[in-house]
Write a protein that holds these residues in place. Structure first.
Motif, PDB file in Angstrom:
ATOM      1  N   THR A  28       0.872  -1.170   0.000  1.00 30.42           N
ATOM      2  CA  THR A  28       0.000   0.000   0.000  1.00 30.42           C
ATOM      3  C   THR A  28       0.912   1.222   0.000  1.00 30.42           C
ATOM      4  OG1 THR A  28      -1.585  -1.209   1.322  1.00 30.42           O
ATOM      5  CG2 THR A  28      -1.880   1.167   1.203  1.00 30.42           C
ATOM      6  N   ALA A  29       0.507   2.242  -0.754  1.00 31.31           N
ATOM      7  CA  ALA A  29       1.372   3.429  -0.814  1.00 31.31           C
ATOM      8  C   ALA A  29       0.548   4.682  -0.687  1.00 31.31           C
ATOM      9  CB  ALA A  29       2.139   3.447  -2.125  1.00 31.31           C
ATOM     10  N   LEU A  57       5.780   3.524   1.209  1.00 34.83           N
ATOM     11  CA  LEU A  57       5.335   2.194   0.783  1.00 34.83           C
ATOM     12  C   LEU A  57       5.275   1.315   2.028  1.00 34.83           C
ATOM     13  CD1 LEU A  57       7.771   1.774  -2.261  1.00 34.83           C
ATOM     14  CD2 LEU A  57       5.383   2.432  -2.379  1.00 34.83           C
ATOM     15  N   THR A  58       4.104   0.714   2.270  1.00 35.55           N
ATOM     16  CA  THR A  58       3.991  -0.147   3.445  1.00 35.55           C
ATOM     17  C   THR A  58       3.611  -1.558   3.015  1.00 35.55           C
ATOM     18  OG1 THR A  58       1.722   0.625   3.711  1.00 35.55           O
ATOM     19  CG2 THR A  58       3.371   1.687   5.059  1.00 35.55           C
ATOM     20  N   THR A 100      15.975   7.692   0.625  1.00 32.14           N
ATOM     21  CA  THR A 100      15.035   6.675   1.099  1.00 32.14           C
ATOM     22  C   THR A 100      15.217   6.505   2.602  1.00 32.14           C
ATOM     23  OG1 THR A 100      16.671   4.987   0.607  1.00 32.14           O
ATOM     24  CG2 THR A 100      14.934   5.297  -1.015  1.00 32.14           C
ATOM     25  N   ARG A 101      14.122   6.056   3.242  1.00 35.81           N
ATOM     26  CA  ARG A 101      14.232   5.731   4.668  1.00 35.81           C
ATOM     27  C   ARG A 101      13.507   4.413   4.891  1.00 35.81           C
ATOM     28  NH1 ARG A 101      12.922  10.708   8.194  1.00 35.81           N
ATOM     29  NH2 ARG A 101      10.960   9.688   8.690  1.00 35.81           N
ATOM     30  N   PHE A 102      14.261   3.444   5.312  1.00 38.94           N
ATOM     31  CA  PHE A 102      13.697   2.123   5.568  1.00 38.94           C
ATOM     32  C   PHE A 102      13.411   2.001   7.056  1.00 38.94           C
ATOM     33  CE2 PHE A 102      14.441  -2.377   6.742  1.00 38.94           C
ATOM     34  CZ  PHE A 102      13.399  -2.938   6.020  1.00 38.94           C
ATOM     35  N   ASN A 103      12.189   1.547   7.396  1.00 37.65           N
ATOM     36  CA  ASN A 103      11.820   1.385   8.799  1.00 37.65           C
ATOM     37  C   ASN A 103      12.024  -0.080   9.191  1.00 37.65           C
ATOM     38  OD1 ASN A 103      10.338   0.879  11.173  1.00 37.65           O
ATOM     39  ND2 ASN A 103       9.115   2.730  10.821  1.00 37.65           N
ATOM     40  N   GLU A 104      12.950  -0.280  10.131  1.00 38.44           N
ATOM     41  CA  GLU A 104      13.320  -1.657  10.489  1.00 38.44           C
ATOM     42  C   GLU A 104      12.269  -2.338  11.362  1.00 38.44           C
ATOM     43  OE1 GLU A 104      17.301  -1.581  12.020  1.00 38.44           O
ATOM     44  OE2 GLU A 104      18.113  -0.774  10.142  1.00 38.44           O
ATOM     45  N   PHE A 107       9.148  -2.433   8.311  1.00 41.64           N
ATOM     46  CA  PHE A 107       9.687  -2.709   6.964  1.00 41.64           C
ATOM     47  C   PHE A 107       9.136  -1.773   5.881  1.00 41.64           C
ATOM     48  CE2 PHE A 107       9.716  -7.310   8.634  1.00 41.64           C
ATOM     49  CZ  PHE A 107      10.896  -7.081   9.326  1.00 41.64           C
ATOM     50  N   SER A 108       8.574  -0.622   6.299  1.00 41.52           N
ATOM     51  CA  SER A 108       8.065   0.310   5.287  1.00 41.52           C
ATOM     52  C   SER A 108       9.231   1.086   4.686  1.00 41.52           C
ATOM     53  CB  SER A 108       7.054   1.268   5.921  1.00 41.52           C
ATOM     54  OG  SER A 108       7.700   2.061   6.888  1.00 41.52           O
TER      55      SER A 108
END
Ligand SMILES: *[C@@H]1O[C@H](CO)[C@@H](O)[C@H](O)[C@H]1NC(C)=O
Ligand SMILES: *[C@@H]1O[C@H](CO)[C@@H](O)[C@H](O)[C@H]1NC(C)=O
Ligand SMILES: *[C@@H]1O[C@H](CO)[C@@H](O)[C@H](O)[C@H]1NC(C)=O
Ligand SMILES: *[C@@H]1O[C@H](CO)[C@@H](O)[C@H](O)[C@H]1NC(C)=O
Ligand SMILES: *[C@@H]1O[C@H](CO)[C@@H](O)[C@H](O)[C@H]1NC(C)=O
Ligand SMILES: *[C@@H]1O[C@H](CO)[C@@H](O)[C@H](O)[C@H]1NC(C)=O
Ligand SMILES: *[C@@H]1O[C@H](CO)[C@@H](O)[C@H](O)[C@H]1NC(C)=O
Length: 266
Positions: A28-29, A57-58, A100-104, A107-108
């Protein structure tokens, strides 16, 4: 009878949830605010956003994953955006570095969009992958430029060309003095971008605006067109000649009438 009914029920259930397999995992974005040029509603499968906007982006929680990869796909190939695993530092592809930012935790992935990001995206763990998500990245339109002659003679044909300098417009229309301009025998729209005025009349003078629009933006420019009366120079000269001629005529006529006139009055 009962087995047949059960079979039908099973079929119906299968039809109702065709995505019960791993392919049903979807990205989903949504475009994050403040980004006024794009739709901010979340979308699944496809999102249209603008250059310069940030999208998030999730993914649904991937089953107890220790490693996640975000990937992209274009016509010409696939690539990795971020590569995450619990036991080593996350690395990001040069193409998406610094934006970019990645959420650990969930995971988004957040991306600040550039022109070339019009691609398919998905997330993948060791055991499963989401479906491909289509991101359409459109450039917001700057003010167009209008090319044409700002001064034309009445009776002449003239044209104004609306030129989009940056980005691509899907739609063009014209306004005159703030109101939608409609086509007619004399007002013609050619190739979407060009306004032709056939045999310009004095009342064609005014402010013409070209409005351009695409999926993420709308912009416009206005242009002052002045239609000069073709008789601007000729008519006053004719008038002057007529007046001088008339005065001369009257003068001569009066001179002639003077004598008998005065004579009879005395
Ligand atoms: C991450 O780092 C490894 C080792 O340096 C490299 O082989 C790999 O290509 C990198 N992945 C990305 C997405 O840049
Ligand atoms: C990202 O930032 C680092 C440090 O500022 C810089 O060395 C690197 O060239 C940047 N990468 C890109 C792709 O702009
Ligand atoms: C990562 O996601 C979690 C859960 O959605 C959230 O609480 C957290 O604030 C996020 N972290 C960042 C840096 O955005
Ligand atoms: C129109 O374009 C100009 C740049 O040419 C920009 O500054 C302005 O924000 C744009 N207007 C809209 C409504 O997008
Ligand atoms: C403007 O008018 C002049 C002469 O009247 C003509 O030579 C020129 O091509 C015109 N320019 C445009 C953009 O129509
Ligand atoms: C211009 O109009 C034609 C149809 O009249 C259309 O097919 C074309 O896509 C339009 N182009 C643009 C850039 O609006
Ligand atoms: C403008 O002038 C032309 C010719 O003088 C006339 O035919 C036309 O109806 C006028 N249009 C408007 C909107 O007044």
């Amino acid at each position: 009878m009962l087995p047949l009914f059960l079979l039908l029920l099973l079929l119906l259930l299968l039809l109702a949830c065709p995505g019960s397999s791993a392919a049903g995992l979807g990205v989903t974005a949504r475009t994050l605010s403040p980004c006024y040029s794009a739709d901010l509603r979340p979308a699944s499968e496809r999102l249209v956003s603008a250059v310069g906007c940030t999208v998030l982006l999730t993914v649904p929680l991937l089953k107890a994953s220790k490693a996640v990869v975000w990937e992209y796909k274009t016509g010409s190939g696939e690539g990795v955006i971020v590569d995450y695993a619990l036991d080593r530092p996350t690395n990001t592809s040069r193409l998406y570095e610094n934006r970019t930012r990645f959420n650990e935790t969930d995971f988004s992935l957040q991306i600040v969009l550039q022109r070339g990001d019009d691609r398919l995206y998905r997330a993948r763990s060791e055991s499963e992958a989401t479906g491909w998500f289509q991101l359409r990245v459109v450039e917001p339109l700057a003010e167009p430029e209008i090319l044409g002659n700002s001064s034309v003679k009445a009776g002449a044909n003239t044209k104004l060309v609306c030129n989009v300098v940056e980005g691509k417009a899907d739609l063009y229309w014209w306004k005159k003095n703030g109101e939608l301009l409609l086509g007619s025998d004399r007002i013609q729209f050619v190739d979407n971008t060009t306004l032709c005025i056939v045999k310009a009349a004095m009342n064609d003078s005014g402010y013409y605006a070209c409005v351009v629009r695409n999926e993420v933006s709308q912009n416009e420019t206005s242009f002052l067109l002045h239609v000069q009366n073709a008789a601007n120079v000729v008519l006053p000269m004719i008038l002057a000649c007529v007046v001088i001629g008339l005065l001369a005529g009257v003068f001569v006529w009066c001179k002639r009438r003077d004598r008998p006139c005065r004579g009879s009055c005395r």
